[in-house]
Design a protein around this motif. Sequence first.
Motif, PDB file in Angstrom:
ATOM      1  N   PRO A 174     -42.545 -32.762 -21.187  1.00  0.00           N
ATOM      2  CA  PRO A 174     -43.525 -31.670 -21.249  1.00  0.00           C
ATOM      3  C   PRO A 174     -44.620 -31.902 -22.285  1.00  0.00           C
ATOM      4  CG  PRO A 174     -41.381 -30.950 -22.057  1.00  0.00           C
ATOM      5  CD  PRO A 174     -41.173 -32.274 -21.442  1.00  0.00           C
ATOM      6  N   GLN A 206     -47.615 -29.686 -21.854  1.00  0.00           N
ATOM      7  CA  GLN A 206     -46.914 -28.444 -21.536  1.00  0.00           C
ATOM      8  C   GLN A 206     -45.992 -28.072 -22.705  1.00  0.00           C
ATOM      9  OE1 GLN A 206     -47.327 -26.609 -18.528  1.00  0.00           O
ATOM     10  NE2 GLN A 206     -49.068 -27.981 -18.297  1.00  0.00           N
ATOM     11  N   LEU A 224     -43.148 -25.467 -22.604  1.00  0.00           N
ATOM     12  CA  LEU A 224     -41.913 -25.749 -21.879  1.00  0.00           C
ATOM     13  C   LEU A 224     -41.010 -26.722 -22.621  1.00  0.00           C
ATOM     14  CD1 LEU A 224     -43.375 -26.097 -18.263  1.00  0.00           C
ATOM     15  CD2 LEU A 224     -42.154 -24.148 -19.235  1.00  0.00           C
ATOM     16  N   ARG A 280     -38.553 -28.150 -25.578  1.00  0.00           N
ATOM     17  CA  ARG A 280     -37.558 -27.695 -26.551  1.00  0.00           C
ATOM     18  C   ARG A 280     -37.138 -28.914 -27.362  1.00  0.00           C
ATOM     19  NH1 ARG A 280     -32.802 -29.565 -24.741  1.00  0.00           N
ATOM     20  NH2 ARG A 280     -32.572 -30.031 -22.511  1.00  0.00           N
ATOM     21  N   TYR A 288     -43.341 -29.330 -12.783  1.00  0.00           N
ATOM     22  CA  TYR A 288     -44.321 -28.354 -13.255  1.00  0.00           C
ATOM     23  C   TYR A 288     -45.633 -29.008 -13.672  1.00  0.00           C
ATOM     24  CZ  TYR A 288     -41.840 -29.795 -17.528  1.00  0.00           C
ATOM     25  OH  TYR A 288     -41.228 -30.524 -18.512  1.00  0.00           O
ATOM     26  N   SER A 289     -45.624 -30.309 -13.994  1.00  0.00           N
ATOM     27  CA  SER A 289     -46.866 -30.975 -14.387  1.00  0.00           C
ATOM     28  C   SER A 289     -47.790 -31.226 -13.202  1.00  0.00           C
ATOM     29  CB  SER A 289     -46.559 -32.310 -15.076  1.00  0.00           C
ATOM     30  OG  SER A 289     -46.035 -33.250 -14.147  1.00  0.00           O
ATOM     31  N   ALA A 335     -35.712 -25.650 -15.675  1.00  0.00           N
ATOM     32  CA  ALA A 335     -37.140 -25.465 -15.410  1.00  0.00           C
ATOM     33  C   ALA A 335     -37.509 -25.916 -14.001  1.00  0.00           C
ATOM     34  CB  ALA A 335     -37.969 -26.234 -16.441  1.00  0.00           C
ATOM     35  N   TYR A 336     -36.818 -26.936 -13.503  1.00  0.00           N
ATOM     36  CA  TYR A 336     -37.112 -27.443 -12.166  1.00  0.00           C
ATOM     37  C   TYR A 336     -36.473 -26.558 -11.096  1.00  0.00           C
ATOM     38  CZ  TYR A 336     -38.963 -31.525 -14.511  1.00  0.00           C
ATOM     39  OH  TYR A 336     -39.719 -32.347 -15.307  1.00  0.00           O
TER      40      TYR A 336
END
Length: 471
Positions: free
Chosen positions: A97, A102, A105, A107, A276-277, A316-317
Amino acid sequence: MSRLVVVSNRVAPITEGEPTAGGLAAGVMDALRHSGGLWFGWSGQTVPDTLVPPDTLAPGLPPAVARSGPVTLYTTDLTQRDYDDYYRGFANGTLWPVLHYQTGLARFEHGEFEGYRRVNAHFARHLAALVAPDDVIWAHDYHLLCLAESLRAAGLRNRMGLFLHTPFPAPAVLTTVPVHAELVRALCQYDLVGFQTEGDRRAFADYIRHELGGEELPGGVLLAHGRRIRTGVYPIGVQVEALRAEAQAGEPESLAALRAGLGDRALIISVERLDYSKGLRQRFAAYERFLASHAAWHRRVEYVQIAPPSRSDVEAYQAIRRELEGEAGRINGRFAELDWMPLRYLNRGFPRRRLMPLYAAARVGLVTPLRDGMNLVAKEYVAAQDPQDPGVLVLSRFAGAARELDAALLVNPHDEAAVAAALDRALAMPLEERQERHTAMLRVMRRNSLERWRDRFEADLRDLESAAGAA
């Protein structure tokens, strides 16, 4: 000639008598076959932690999993703990991310970073038993930023290079990773670091200068941590002629079925991993805006989004998959007619021999990642087109490919209205303009081919002195 040693997170399989699947794998395999060498990486298998206590990960010769002429593939298993910390944790929970801007997103857990370094050291221990003193080591991507540091600690003085397939973020973004200094110190143990674009290379140089107080010399050479690190820009390409041949050969029955289903409708196609990218949420929203503001295209166009699952064990996916399935249903519910479904969302992969005819049949290739190192889908779409009647590429300005394919319709993926307007323009574009744009992009792609990417990086790596690095 000394051997080439390729190291990556995963290893491409060798199938005797068949071409290597995937352009990147084919390019690397050709380089290995030319000079002889080996390819090392994770097997994709995990074993229970109890079977491999940490203190037994001693160096040794891993078994070869395949041989083809002068090329040998070696792999190693990971423990479940290693996989969770290295792959799911730091590589894809932190680095991925951040590298794609990102940060919200990302951690970070110190234990996962230690796992990342542990696996890089595990790779290095096995490589130390495989590598000869004059071998040249070419590592790939964000999984292996600490590999050279571990190899140096093991006493290896070989020439070592890393090619980063992802973007490299601006210093203000990279420094959000708490261990950014340790990462860059490890990265500086490579002799050559290659990037997709000058913007990525410049971001790395800016970090060296402003965060480390290092120095930039002519020729892309950086001084940091007592070492000279050469940097370069190596835009990765595709095999243009081979892709066009695949598009023409295709699978006649599947292409005929597609054309029958489309009728005289224009096809918009996107093919991206479910990530998400890639800007899939924004792309769906832009297509909805296009349908809402350009009613004249209703029943005259269909959008096919192919999104193979990716890292499905990461929350997340899983979340983006659920969201996109819901959005696809909602958009179709809003606009579909009994004889027209405006959006087809396919959450699975297809072999390249089926994708190339789809690309060739599409009037528009819609490639709008929020950030991408290069994005080979954009180049594959252009290569697959019929030069006499080509489609139009709508491309995110934040993809590395936009630096080369500036004859595409470049868009900001965050601007729904602008993407919708670009779709309308692409669908209505006259033949002469489509041909001019396609010819300009092909010219660049033939110059920056996959073979040139491979040959330039390998040549620059081999040109370095074996003891390069002492400042």
